[in-house]
Design a protein around this motif. Structure first.
Motif, PDB file in Angstrom:
ATOM      1  N   LEU A  82       7.851  65.054  13.057  1.00 20.79           N
ATOM      2  CA  LEU A  82       7.172  64.771  11.801  1.00 20.79           C
ATOM      3  C   LEU A  82       8.181  64.299  10.766  1.00 20.79           C
ATOM      4  CD1 LEU A  82       4.881  67.932  11.576  1.00 20.79           C
ATOM      5  CD2 LEU A  82       4.427  65.793  12.751  1.00 20.79           C
ATOM      6  N   ASP A  83       7.698  64.061   9.552  1.00 19.34           N
ATOM      7  CA  ASP A  83       8.608  63.736   8.455  1.00 19.34           C
ATOM      8  C   ASP A  83       9.525  64.923   8.198  1.00 19.34           C
ATOM      9  OD1 ASP A  83       7.374  61.209   7.879  1.00 19.34           O
ATOM     10  OD2 ASP A  83       5.700  62.331   7.025  1.00 19.34           O
ATOM     11  N   GLY A  84      10.756  64.651   7.827  1.00 18.24           N
ATOM     12  CA  GLY A  84      11.697  65.729   7.576  1.00 18.24           C
ATOM     13  C   GLY A  84      12.287  66.263   8.865  1.00 18.24           C
ATOM     14  N   ASP A  85      12.550  67.574   8.905  1.00 15.35           N
ATOM     15  CA  ASP A  85      13.209  68.179  10.056  1.00 15.35           C
ATOM     16  C   ASP A  85      12.277  69.047  10.889  1.00 15.35           C
ATOM     17  OD1 ASP A  85      15.703  67.068   9.524  1.00 15.35           O
ATOM     18  OD2 ASP A  85      16.200  68.647   8.096  1.00 15.35           O
ATOM     19  N   SER A  86      10.984  68.977  10.655  1.00 18.50           N
ATOM     20  CA  SER A  86      10.049  69.833  11.377  1.00 18.50           C
ATOM     21  C   SER A  86       9.670  69.224  12.727  1.00 18.50           C
ATOM     22  CB  SER A  86       8.785  70.067  10.548  1.00 18.50           C
ATOM     23  OG  SER A  86       9.085  70.771   9.365  1.00 18.50           O
ATOM     24  N   VAL A  87       9.456  70.099  13.694  1.00 16.07           N
ATOM     25  CA  VAL A  87       8.995  69.707  15.023  1.00 16.07           C
ATOM     26  C   VAL A  87       7.772  70.552  15.349  1.00 16.07           C
ATOM     27  CG1 VAL A  87       9.567  69.581  17.464  1.00 16.07           C
ATOM     28  CG2 VAL A  87      11.321  69.102  15.764  1.00 16.07           C
ATOM     29  N   VAL A  88       6.695  69.899  15.783  1.00 21.61           N
ATOM     30  CA  VAL A  88       5.458  70.598  16.130  1.00 21.61           C
ATOM     31  C   VAL A  88       5.330  70.671  17.645  1.00 21.61           C
ATOM     32  CG1 VAL A  88       2.947  70.555  15.996  1.00 21.61           C
ATOM     33  CG2 VAL A  88       4.296  69.854  14.034  1.00 21.61           C
ATOM     34  N   ASP A 133      11.623  74.525  12.578  1.00 24.55           N
ATOM     35  CA  ASP A 133      12.617  73.764  11.824  1.00 24.55           C
ATOM     36  C   ASP A 133      13.640  73.200  12.803  1.00 24.55           C
ATOM     37  OD1 ASP A 133      14.465  72.722  10.092  1.00 24.55           O
ATOM     38  OD2 ASP A 133      14.617  74.494   8.823  1.00 24.55           O
ATOM     39  N   HIS A 134      13.942  71.929  12.649  1.00 26.68           N
ATOM     40  CA  HIS A 134      14.916  71.281  13.540  1.00 26.68           C
ATOM     41  C   HIS A 134      16.302  71.895  13.405  1.00 26.68           C
ATOM     42  CE1 HIS A 134      16.770  68.214  15.958  1.00 26.68           C
ATOM     43  NE2 HIS A 134      17.517  67.793  14.958  1.00 26.68           N
ATOM     44  N   GLU A 135      16.597  72.469  12.242  1.00 24.82           N
ATOM     45  CA  GLU A 135      17.925  73.038  12.003  1.00 24.82           C
ATOM     46  C   GLU A 135      18.028  74.425  12.625  1.00 24.82           C
ATOM     47  OE1 GLU A 135      20.503  71.684  10.493  1.00 24.82           O
ATOM     48  OE2 GLU A 135      19.581  69.834   9.785  1.00 24.82           O
ATOM     49  N   ASP A 136      17.984  74.505  13.946  1.00 23.69           N
ATOM     50  CA  ASP A 136      18.107  75.789  14.621  1.00 23.69           C
ATOM     51  C   ASP A 136      19.561  76.050  15.014  1.00 23.69           C
ATOM     52  OD1 ASP A 136      18.519  74.017  16.673  1.00 23.69           O
ATOM     53  OD2 ASP A 136      16.858  74.720  17.921  1.00 23.69           O
ATOM     54  N   PHE A 137      19.775  77.139  15.748  1.00 22.88           N
ATOM     55  CA  PHE A 137      21.129  77.542  16.130  1.00 22.88           C
ATOM     56  C   PHE A 137      21.839  76.451  16.920  1.00 22.88           C
ATOM     57  CE2 PHE A 137      23.715  79.298  19.636  1.00 22.88           C
ATOM     58  CZ  PHE A 137      24.773  79.810  18.893  1.00 22.88           C
TER      59      PHE A 137
END
Length: 380
Positions: free
Chosen positions: A90-96, A110-114
């Motif tokens: 999606l827009d930004g760093d989110s993943v569904v 959130d795409h910004e994971d470990f």
């Protein structure tokens, strides 16, 4: 003289690149099993396939996101295979993550994971991208040179029984200094081939000039980049989502040769944009295919099948799989993990070898000289 120069180069290049090699190697160890670890700890990656069920088309998942997450627009969908969820960017760093059989949204992550943070350390040392990638790239190049100088230092002067034993075995019962030296010397040799492959493929990704040079030396022919553009004169009454569904179906049934239940498809934003379909995600390689948005004809910008690539083109296609150890599934991943772990240990054991020698020299300089007291003769 040459051996002293080689030893001097090995020492100072090792000290200069040690921290970079340590960070890149440790993060590489973690990333080797990224997908396996994620599969174990993230339940939203799994979706049980009902008996006789088939994937829902991309349009169904696209519309489900539009309904369930108002104001969000999906840009691509990745089908990961049977009994796995699909994910949409999606827009930004989110993943569904969605169930590909029911279009049910199972998680928004959130795409910004470990692992993303670890990857940033591996790629650019958590520094600004341009600065960090340059430091990481040159550190990898220095490490590649160190592998050559290290082999020269390791090479026995005489290939007798004693020399061979010292070069290929670790004397665990010896003093700590000797064990540390053997860990650096012997393990470095055993991990040499994997270290060369990892460093070489890393350089292929770090420096365009290195990539192009290898490509040409391997017989590759550099051609002008072809733009993937759709012919808008064929637009007619086509509907974007319906065309994406057809492109997805074509990718699964006609284009893909390996892992045919895994595919990525993008939703075009512009009238002249091609539909991107990624297939043949196999052993760390993939095939980029571009289809005309209206006629669904394969465009010249598309990559050929892996079986049809040779020389430099094959190296480029397989470079990522060779770098991360996916060329042989779990077996090579384990070997790459051990190889990366040894690479991470080399700066540490090498520093301890240097520090031990430095302290020894310092102690010799500070040691007081023995003096003989003047004893006068008895009859003096």
């Amino acid at each position: 003289m040459l051996k002293k120069l080689n030893a001097w180069l090995h020492l100072w290049l090792g000290l200069a690149s040690g921290i970079v090699v340590l960070i890149v190697s440790v993060t590489g160890c973690i990333l080797v099993f990224e997908q396996e670890i994620k599969s174990m700890v993230h339940p939203w990656l799994h979706a049980e396939k009902p008996a006789g069920a088939a994937y829902l088309p991309p349009s169904a998942l696209y519309q489900s996101v539009a309904k369930g997450l108002p104001g969000k627009e999906a840009h691509s969908v990745w089908y990961h295979g049977s009994n796995r969820t699909a994910h949409l960017t999606l827009d930004g760093d989110s993943v569904v993550y969605m169930n590909p059989y029911t279009a049910e949204i199972t998680a928004v992550v959130d795409h910004e994971d470990f692992f993303h943070i670890v990857e940033e350390g591996h790629r650019h040392l958590w520094l600004p991208v341009e600065v960090g990638r340059a430091i990481e790239g040159w550190g990898t190049l220095i490490f590649f040179v160190l592998l050559v100088t290290g082999v020269i230092l390791w090479w026995p002067r005489r290939w007798n029984k004693k020399a061979v034993k010292q070069s290929f075995t670790i004397r665990w019962k010896a003093r700590f200094k000797r064990v540390n030296y053997d860990l650096h010397n012997v393990l470095g040799f055993y991990a040499l081939i994997l270290s060369v492959i990892i460093a070489f493929t890393g350089l292929m990704m770090s420096f365009p000039w290195f990539n192009k040079t290898v490509f040409r030396l391997a017989g590759g022919e550099i051609k002008p980049r072809v733009q993937a553009v759709s012919d808008t004169s064929l637009a007619g009454n086509t509907v974007m989502l319906q065309q994406v569904d057809k492109a997805w179906q074509k990718g699964l049934q006609e284009i893909g040769q390996h892992n045919t239940d895994q595919v990525i498809v993008h939703f075009p934003d512009e009238p002249d944009e091609a539909i991107y379909v990624c297939v043949d995600m196999y052993r760390g390689s993939w095939r980029d295919v571009y289809l005309d948005q209206y006629s669904l004809a394969e465009l010249p910008a598309s990559a050929p099948r892996l079986e049809d690539t040779k020389g430099g083109a094959w190296l480029r296609r397989m470079n990522y799989g060779l770098h991360v150890g996916e060329v042989g599934d779990l077996t090579t991943k384990i070997l790459y993990f051990l190889g990366s772990l040894i690479c991470a240990s080399l700066p540490v054991t090498g520093f301890m070898v240097w520090w031990g020698k430095k302290r020894k020299k310092t102690k010799k300089k500070l040691r007081p000289q023995r003096t003989v007291a003047y004893m006068p003769a008895y009859n003096e």
